[in-house]
Design an enzyme around this catalytic site. Structure first.
Site, PDB file in Angstrom:
ATOM      1  N   GLU A 114     -85.124 -78.129  26.231  1.00 19.56           N
ATOM      2  CA  GLU A 114     -85.023 -79.487  27.371  1.00 19.56           C
ATOM      3  C   GLU A 114     -87.217 -79.265  27.368  1.00 19.56           C
ATOM      4  O   GLU A 114     -88.064 -79.776  26.856  1.00 19.56           O
ATOM      5  CB  GLU A 114     -84.343 -79.946  27.928  1.00 19.56           C
ATOM      6  CG  GLU A 114     -85.064 -81.574  28.079  1.00 19.56           C
ATOM      7  CD  GLU A 114     -85.080 -82.546  27.530  1.00 19.56           C
ATOM      8  OE1 GLU A 114     -85.663 -82.843  27.482  1.00 19.56           O
ATOM      9  OE2 GLU A 114     -84.238 -82.550  26.845  1.00 19.56           O
ATOM     10  N   GLU A 144     -94.278 -81.814  23.379  1.00 19.80           N
ATOM     11  CA  GLU A 144     -94.716 -83.521  23.253  1.00 19.80           C
ATOM     12  C   GLU A 144     -95.896 -83.322  23.544  1.00 19.80           C
ATOM     13  O   GLU A 144     -96.860 -83.846  22.992  1.00 19.80           O
ATOM     14  CB  GLU A 144     -93.208 -84.233  23.713  1.00 19.80           C
ATOM     15  CG  GLU A 144     -91.952 -84.144  22.609  1.00 19.80           C
ATOM     16  CD  GLU A 144     -90.794 -84.926  23.554  1.00 19.80           C
ATOM     17  OE1 GLU A 144     -91.874 -85.173  24.469  1.00 19.80           O
ATOM     18  OE2 GLU A 144     -90.024 -85.204  23.417  1.00 19.80           O
ATOM     19  N   GLU A 181     -89.418 -86.519  32.496  1.00 22.59           N
ATOM     20  CA  GLU A 181     -87.977 -86.407  31.765  1.00 22.59           C
ATOM     21  C   GLU A 181     -86.793 -86.771  31.931  1.00 22.59           C
ATOM     22  O   GLU A 181     -86.385 -85.517  31.847  1.00 22.59           O
ATOM     23  CB  GLU A 181     -88.298 -85.187  30.811  1.00 22.59           C
ATOM     24  CG  GLU A 181     -89.360 -84.584  29.708  1.00 22.59           C
ATOM     25  CD  GLU A 181     -89.400 -86.090  28.912  1.00 22.59           C
ATOM     26  OE1 GLU A 181     -88.531 -86.316  27.604  1.00 22.59           O
ATOM     27  OE2 GLU A 181     -90.791 -86.291  28.144  1.00 22.59           O
TER      28      GLU A 181
END
Length: 119
Positions: free
Chosen positions: A67, A74, A26
């Protein structure tokens, strides 16, 4: 007692593995890490109280945690399937919103601290 120490050690290893995964996959985590580094320097350069400094640094770390949670959401959604589904989109959007809300909260804290310095 040793069993408890080994459990803590194992949990630390799993946590680090998760953080490394988010770091490697990410780009947004790197952006938040860079922002945290800049704001940490600023937090130590300004004449802040220990409480103010701690609050601001903690806020940045909470954004990193959000995060990581967003990435977890996800990954689970993508693991379930790649078909376009409203529920999957909403889950991912909510995870993203959590990151945004925590970042806004840290921004509000910074504004409050800086306004307090100016007064």
């Amino acid at each position: 007692m040793w069993q408890q120490i080994l459990r803590v050690r194992q949990r630390a290893i799993w946590s680090w593995d998760g953080f490394v995964h988010v770091y490697r996959t990410e780009a947004s985590l790197m952006q938040w890490l860079m922002a945290n580094a800049v704001f940490a320097v600023l937090a130590f350069a300004l004449p802040l109280s220990a409480g103010e400094r701690g609050l601001l640094l903690m806020g940045g770390i909470i954004v990193l945690a959000a995060e990581c949670l967003n990435t977890a959401i996800e990954r689970v959604v993508d693991d379930i399937g790649t078909d376009k589904r409203d529920a999957a989109k909403y889950a991912k959007d909510c995870g993203s919103a959590a990151v945004a809300v925590t970042a806004i909260a840290v921004g509000v804290a910074w504004v409050c601290v800086l306004v307090g310095l100016a007064i």
